[in-house]
Enzyme design. Structure first.
Site, PDB file in Angstrom:
ATOM      1  N   ASP A  37       0.876  -1.202   0.029  1.00 37.49           N
ATOM      2  CA  ASP A  37       0.042  -0.068  -0.061  1.00 37.49           C
ATOM      3  C   ASP A  37       0.829   1.118  -0.075  1.00 37.49           C
ATOM      4  O   ASP A  37       0.382   2.138   0.493  1.00 37.49           O
ATOM      5  CB  ASP A  37      -0.951   0.010   1.290  1.00 37.49           C
ATOM      6  CG  ASP A  37      -0.204  -0.043   2.654  1.00 37.49           C
ATOM      7  OD1 ASP A  37       0.951  -0.420   2.479  1.00 37.49           O
ATOM      8  OD2 ASP A  37      -0.819  -0.164   3.743  1.00 37.49           O
ATOM      9  N   HIS A 241      21.673   5.779 -20.181  1.00 35.28           N
ATOM     10  CA  HIS A 241      20.785   5.898 -19.250  1.00 35.28           C
ATOM     11  C   HIS A 241      21.322   5.273 -18.134  1.00 35.28           C
ATOM     12  O   HIS A 241      20.486   4.422 -17.341  1.00 35.28           O
ATOM     13  CB  HIS A 241      19.427   5.426 -19.549  1.00 35.28           C
ATOM     14  CG  HIS A 241      18.652   6.487 -20.492  1.00 35.28           C
ATOM     15  ND1 HIS A 241      17.616   6.256 -21.099  1.00 35.28           N
ATOM     16  CD2 HIS A 241      18.970   7.567 -21.057  1.00 35.28           C
ATOM     17  CE1 HIS A 241      17.548   7.203 -22.036  1.00 35.28           C
ATOM     18  NE2 HIS A 241      18.162   8.329 -22.065  1.00 35.28           N
ATOM     19  N   ASP A 258      24.844  13.575 -15.089  1.00 33.59           N
ATOM     20  CA  ASP A 258      23.885  13.861 -15.712  1.00 33.59           C
ATOM     21  C   ASP A 258      22.887  14.264 -14.733  1.00 33.59           C
ATOM     22  O   ASP A 258      22.136  13.143 -14.360  1.00 33.59           O
ATOM     23  CB  ASP A 258      23.347  13.051 -16.888  1.00 33.59           C
ATOM     24  CG  ASP A 258      22.024  13.687 -17.824  1.00 33.59           C
ATOM     25  OD1 ASP A 258      21.735  14.651 -17.336  1.00 33.59           O
ATOM     26  OD2 ASP A 258      21.910  13.301 -18.707  1.00 33.59           O
ATOM     27  N   ASP A 270      18.563  20.398 -16.590  1.00 30.54           N
ATOM     28  CA  ASP A 270      19.117  19.095 -17.272  1.00 30.54           C
ATOM     29  C   ASP A 270      20.446  19.417 -17.690  1.00 30.54           C
ATOM     30  O   ASP A 270      20.757  20.134 -18.761  1.00 30.54           O
ATOM     31  CB  ASP A 270      18.122  18.523 -18.304  1.00 30.54           C
ATOM     32  CG  ASP A 270      18.541  17.491 -18.937  1.00 30.54           C
ATOM     33  OD1 ASP A 270      19.282  16.665 -18.415  1.00 30.54           O
ATOM     34  OD2 ASP A 270      17.952  16.868 -20.209  1.00 30.54           O
ATOM     35  N   HIS A 349      23.231   9.389 -29.997  1.00 28.55           N
ATOM     36  CA  HIS A 349      21.961   9.970 -29.759  1.00 28.55           C
ATOM     37  C   HIS A 349      21.770  11.412 -30.322  1.00 28.55           C
ATOM     38  O   HIS A 349      22.702  11.928 -31.007  1.00 28.55           O
ATOM     39  CB  HIS A 349      21.677  10.227 -28.170  1.00 28.55           C
ATOM     40  CG  HIS A 349      22.951  10.927 -27.416  1.00 28.55           C
ATOM     41  ND1 HIS A 349      22.840  12.478 -27.414  1.00 28.55           N
ATOM     42  CD2 HIS A 349      23.851  10.743 -26.857  1.00 28.55           C
ATOM     43  CE1 HIS A 349      23.806  12.697 -26.898  1.00 28.55           C
ATOM     44  NE2 HIS A 349      24.545  11.678 -26.456  1.00 28.55           N
ATOM     45  N   HIS A 353      16.996  18.370 -26.819  1.00 30.72           N
ATOM     46  CA  HIS A 353      15.366  18.271 -26.758  1.00 30.72           C
ATOM     47  C   HIS A 353      14.825  19.512 -26.209  1.00 30.72           C
ATOM     48  O   HIS A 353      15.553  20.186 -25.189  1.00 30.72           O
ATOM     49  CB  HIS A 353      15.081  17.003 -25.870  1.00 30.72           C
ATOM     50  CG  HIS A 353      15.766  16.870 -24.671  1.00 30.72           C
ATOM     51  ND1 HIS A 353      15.381  17.524 -23.461  1.00 30.72           N
ATOM     52  CD2 HIS A 353      16.887  16.300 -24.155  1.00 30.72           C
ATOM     53  CE1 HIS A 353      16.200  17.269 -22.529  1.00 30.72           C
ATOM     54  NE2 HIS A 353      16.981  16.582 -23.046  1.00 30.72           N
ATOM     55  N   HIS A 360      11.903  15.759 -21.239  1.00 31.82           N
ATOM     56  CA  HIS A 360      12.025  15.951 -22.508  1.00 31.82           C
ATOM     57  C   HIS A 360      10.534  16.407 -22.706  1.00 31.82           C
ATOM     58  O   HIS A 360       9.441  16.135 -22.949  1.00 31.82           O
ATOM     59  CB  HIS A 360      12.026  14.460 -22.977  1.00 31.82           C
ATOM     60  CG  HIS A 360      13.291  13.905 -22.954  1.00 31.82           C
ATOM     61  ND1 HIS A 360      13.691  12.805 -23.234  1.00 31.82           N
ATOM     62  CD2 HIS A 360      14.695  14.212 -22.229  1.00 31.82           C
ATOM     63  CE1 HIS A 360      15.081  12.436 -23.006  1.00 31.82           C
ATOM     64  NE2 HIS A 360      15.560  13.327 -22.463  1.00 31.82           N
ATOM     65  N   GLU A 383      23.350  18.973 -25.873  1.00 32.29           N
ATOM     66  CA  GLU A 383      24.109  17.863 -25.036  1.00 32.29           C
ATOM     67  C   GLU A 383      24.882  16.885 -26.199  1.00 32.29           C
ATOM     68  O   GLU A 383      24.699  15.445 -25.947  1.00 32.29           O
ATOM     69  CB  GLU A 383      23.202  17.365 -24.456  1.00 32.29           C
ATOM     70  CG  GLU A 383      21.790  16.859 -25.055  1.00 32.29           C
ATOM     71  CD  GLU A 383      20.920  15.888 -24.065  1.00 32.29           C
ATOM     72  OE1 GLU A 383      21.434  14.987 -23.304  1.00 32.29           O
ATOM     73  OE2 GLU A 383      19.866  16.277 -23.845  1.00 32.29           O
ATOM     74  N   TYR A 387      31.043   8.242 -26.812  1.00 30.74           N
ATOM     75  CA  TYR A 387      31.130   7.221 -26.012  1.00 30.74           C
ATOM     76  C   TYR A 387      31.777   6.208 -26.438  1.00 30.74           C
ATOM     77  O   TYR A 387      31.407   5.626 -27.547  1.00 30.74           O
ATOM     78  CB  TYR A 387      29.671   6.656 -25.744  1.00 30.74           C
ATOM     79  CG  TYR A 387      28.627   7.976 -25.459  1.00 30.74           C
ATOM     80  CD1 TYR A 387      28.736   8.374 -24.021  1.00 30.74           C
ATOM     81  CD2 TYR A 387      27.919   8.772 -26.397  1.00 30.74           C
ATOM     82  CE1 TYR A 387      27.753   9.522 -23.794  1.00 30.74           C
ATOM     83  CE2 TYR A 387      27.373   9.914 -26.140  1.00 30.74           C
ATOM     84  CZ  TYR A 387      27.171  10.183 -24.881  1.00 30.74           C
ATOM     85  OH  TYR A 387      26.395  11.401 -24.572  1.00 30.74           O
ATOM     86  N   ARG A 411      29.957  13.561 -21.988  1.00 26.85           N
ATOM     87  CA  ARG A 411      28.702  14.552 -22.406  1.00 26.85           C
ATOM     88  C   ARG A 411      28.847  15.647 -21.894  1.00 26.85           C
ATOM     89  O   ARG A 411      29.267  15.913 -20.579  1.00 26.85           O
ATOM     90  CB  ARG A 411      27.233  13.800 -22.241  1.00 26.85           C
ATOM     91  CG  ARG A 411      26.032  14.634 -23.035  1.00 26.85           C
ATOM     92  CD  ARG A 411      24.989  13.820 -22.942  1.00 26.85           C
ATOM     93  NE  ARG A 411      24.520  13.260 -21.520  1.00 26.85           N
ATOM     94  CZ  ARG A 411      24.356  11.914 -21.247  1.00 26.85           C
ATOM     95  NH1 ARG A 411      25.061  11.099 -22.175  1.00 26.85           N
ATOM     96  NH2 ARG A 411      24.084  11.425 -20.068  1.00 26.85           N
ATOM     97  N   GLU A 413      26.315  18.980 -21.259  1.00 23.41           N
ATOM     98  CA  GLU A 413      24.805  19.456 -21.608  1.00 23.41           C
ATOM     99  C   GLU A 413      24.261  20.812 -21.080  1.00 23.41           C
ATOM    100  O   GLU A 413      24.504  20.533 -19.685  1.00 23.41           O
ATOM    101  CB  GLU A 413      23.855  18.281 -21.200  1.00 23.41           C
ATOM    102  CG  GLU A 413      22.718  18.753 -21.166  1.00 23.41           C
ATOM    103  CD  GLU A 413      21.408  17.273 -20.808  1.00 23.41           C
ATOM    104  OE1 GLU A 413      21.768  16.602 -19.916  1.00 23.41           O
ATOM    105  OE2 GLU A 413      20.233  17.444 -21.349  1.00 23.41           O
TER     106      GLU A 413
HETATM  107  N1  GLY Z   1      18.682  13.480 -18.619  1.00 24.74           N
HETATM  108  C1  GLY Z   1      18.050  13.057 -19.746  1.00 24.74           C
HETATM  109  C2  GLY Z   1      18.778  13.807 -21.073  1.00 24.74           C
HETATM  110  O1  GLY Z   1      19.831  14.269 -20.911  1.00 24.74           O
HETATM  111  O2  GLY Z   1      17.973  13.973 -21.976  1.00 24.74           O
HETATM  112 MN    MN Z   2      18.785  16.326 -21.789  1.00 26.50          MN
HETATM  113 MN    MN Z   3      20.728  15.274 -19.252  1.00 24.51          MN
END
Ligand code: GLY
Ligand code: MN
Ligand code: MN
Length: 439
Positions: A37, A241, A258, A270, A349, A353, A360, A383, A387, A411, A413
């Site tokens: 619960d 991820h 990240d 982000d 990628h 976004h 996102h 970003e 890799y 990365r 970003e």
């Molecule tokens: N943290 C998710 C992205 O960078 O899109």
């Molecule tokens: Mn992002």
């Molecule tokens: Mn991110």
């Protein structure tokens, strides 16, 4: 300052105007069971939040342009001391009217009974099917009954339309007040990155760094992380991820973080930064870091009204490919590598976004054949990354990867708002110059 009630009212006015004659049914989020619960922490549905600022589960908002005397109706959990003593205060129907500007409010359990009456005279029903398990059958039943009655009632048969296009077009363009909230989310998120970089040492666990980040978010008044923070040492950074965050940080590896916070009213940061765990880049790490930074800075510089997310991605890709050709990690011409996608084992990628109430965020990237053109008030992440690992096969004709490059995941970003003259990097307080990443 959180978004003021008048601003929610302005959003509703705009949404009602866009609906034409259709009645919109926009549900709140439901509580989701975690185990037994115990429930997951409540997270309001962003569309519902955008239009109401009402932070309780199970509510439903109706937007009724055909009923100008009651254009905004809320169905909410009514006040009930025996429930509130367990789960906390509810605003109830009175609060929904007095505090949240509803024209009228009813107990949620009356939705099925009252919906047909409210739909009478509408030219259609705007409702997102496939998302709202509890509300969907009620909307479909009201619609089916209306269709059954249409031949005799004299009312035209309603059609079902999607509200998302109209609403998400509004959400894509941020007001000055929203930009302030995103600036605040980016400020706290950037601070967390600065504090985290300062504590990182070989021998710490990724989880400890995650704890530091969460603490900065909470101490600064954020609700918590906007998404599962990625704290990825060494080769873990090549898992895009990665969120298990359980490994020990090793001398000689990079650390990719990240992480971004979500404010009390759900605006998000982000940000990604990558730096050497022992405070010194190796030659290979520095070469790739400088390349990602060059790609990121070139892409950020291209953010301005009239540009497209597609063009920004292309700039990042071409910068990365040119550098990888120089370093011998790719071979051929820039055009041929880009055209064949022969870089995707190293950069798999997109470059960014939309960012807003969702990390996102909503909003189209393309309209038919045409990429959406950036306008002041749009906010996006930039970003790019690299890799280097064995996870994906090296495309035919491309060089095998030497061991010295492997296990490097980088990365960078930032959160970038489009302004009249160009852009504003909301997350600029998170440093990224190579010298600032070292100690
Ligand atoms: N943290 C998710 C992205 O960078 O899109
Ligand atoms: Mn992002
Ligand atoms: Mn991110």
């Amino acid at each position: 300052m959180v978004i003021a009630p008048e601003l929610y009212a302005q959003r509703r006015e705009r949404f009602l105007a866009k609906l034409g004659g259709a009645a919109a049914v926009i549900p709140a989020a439901s509580l989701v069971s975690h185990h037994a619960d115990v429930e997951y922490p409540f997270r309001q549905a962003s569309d519902f939040w955008y239009l109401t600022g009402f932070d309780e589960p199970e509510a439903v908002a109706l937007f009724l342009p055909h009923r100008p005397e009651t254009p905004f109706v809320l169905f909410v959990e009514p006040k009930e001391p025996s429930a509130e003593v367990w789960a906390g205060r509810r605003w109830g129907c009175e609060g929904a009217v007095a505090q949240f500007g509803a024209s009228v409010a009813h107990p949620r359990e009356e939705l099925a009974k009252r919906l047909p009456e409210y739909l009478k005279g509408a030219e259609g029903i705007a409702f997102r099917v496939g998302r709202h398990q509890a509300v969907e059958p009620l909307v479909l039943k009201a619609w089916a009954d209306q269709l059954d009655r249409a031949p005799r009632s004299g009312q035209a048969a309603l059609g079902l339309v999607a509200p998302c296009g109209l609403l998400h077009e509004l959400r894509l363009r941020k007001s000055l007040e929203e930009l302030d909230r995103l600036r605040e989310a980016a400020r706290i998120s950037a601070l967390a990155h600065e504090v985290a970089r300062d504590v990182v040492r070989p021998g710490l666990n990724e989880r400890q760094v995650q704890g530091v980040i969460d603490q900065v978010f909470l101490e600064n008044g954020a609700r918590g992380p906007a998404y599962g923070s990625i704290v990825a040492g060494g080769d873990n950074a090549c898992v895009l991820h990665y969120t298990s965050n359980t490994a020990t940080l090793l001398d000689g590896d990079l650390l990719l973080i990240d992480a971004g916070c979500s404010l009390s009213d759900y605006y998000n940061g982000d940000i990604t930064r990558t730096f050497p765990i022992n405070g010194r880049f190796s030659g290979e790490q520095r070469a790739l870091y400088e390349l990602v930074l060059a790609a990121q800075e070139a892409a950020v510089a291209a953010v301005r009204p009239g540009a497209t997310a597609e063009a920004i991605h292309d700039i990042a890709v071409r910068t990365l490919v040119a550098g990888l050709l120089d370093l011998g990690l790719l071979s051929g011409s820039i055009d041929a590598v880009v055209e064949q996608g022969a870089y995707r084992h190293l950069y798999m990628h997109r470059t960014g976004h939309w960012l807003g109430l969702d990390v996102h965020d909503v909003g189209a990237y393309r309209l038919g054949e045409h990429p959406v053109v950036l306008e002041p008030g749009m906010v996006l992440t930039v970003e790019p990354g690299l890799y280097v690992s064995d996870r994906l096969p090296v495309p035919e004709g491309q060089p095998a990867i030497e061991e010295r490059w492997k296990g490097i995941g980088i990365r960078i970003e930032d959160d970038v708002a489009v302004t009249m003259l160009g852009h504003e990097v909301l997350s600029a307080a998170a440093l990224k110059a190579p010298a600032a990443m070292e100690r």
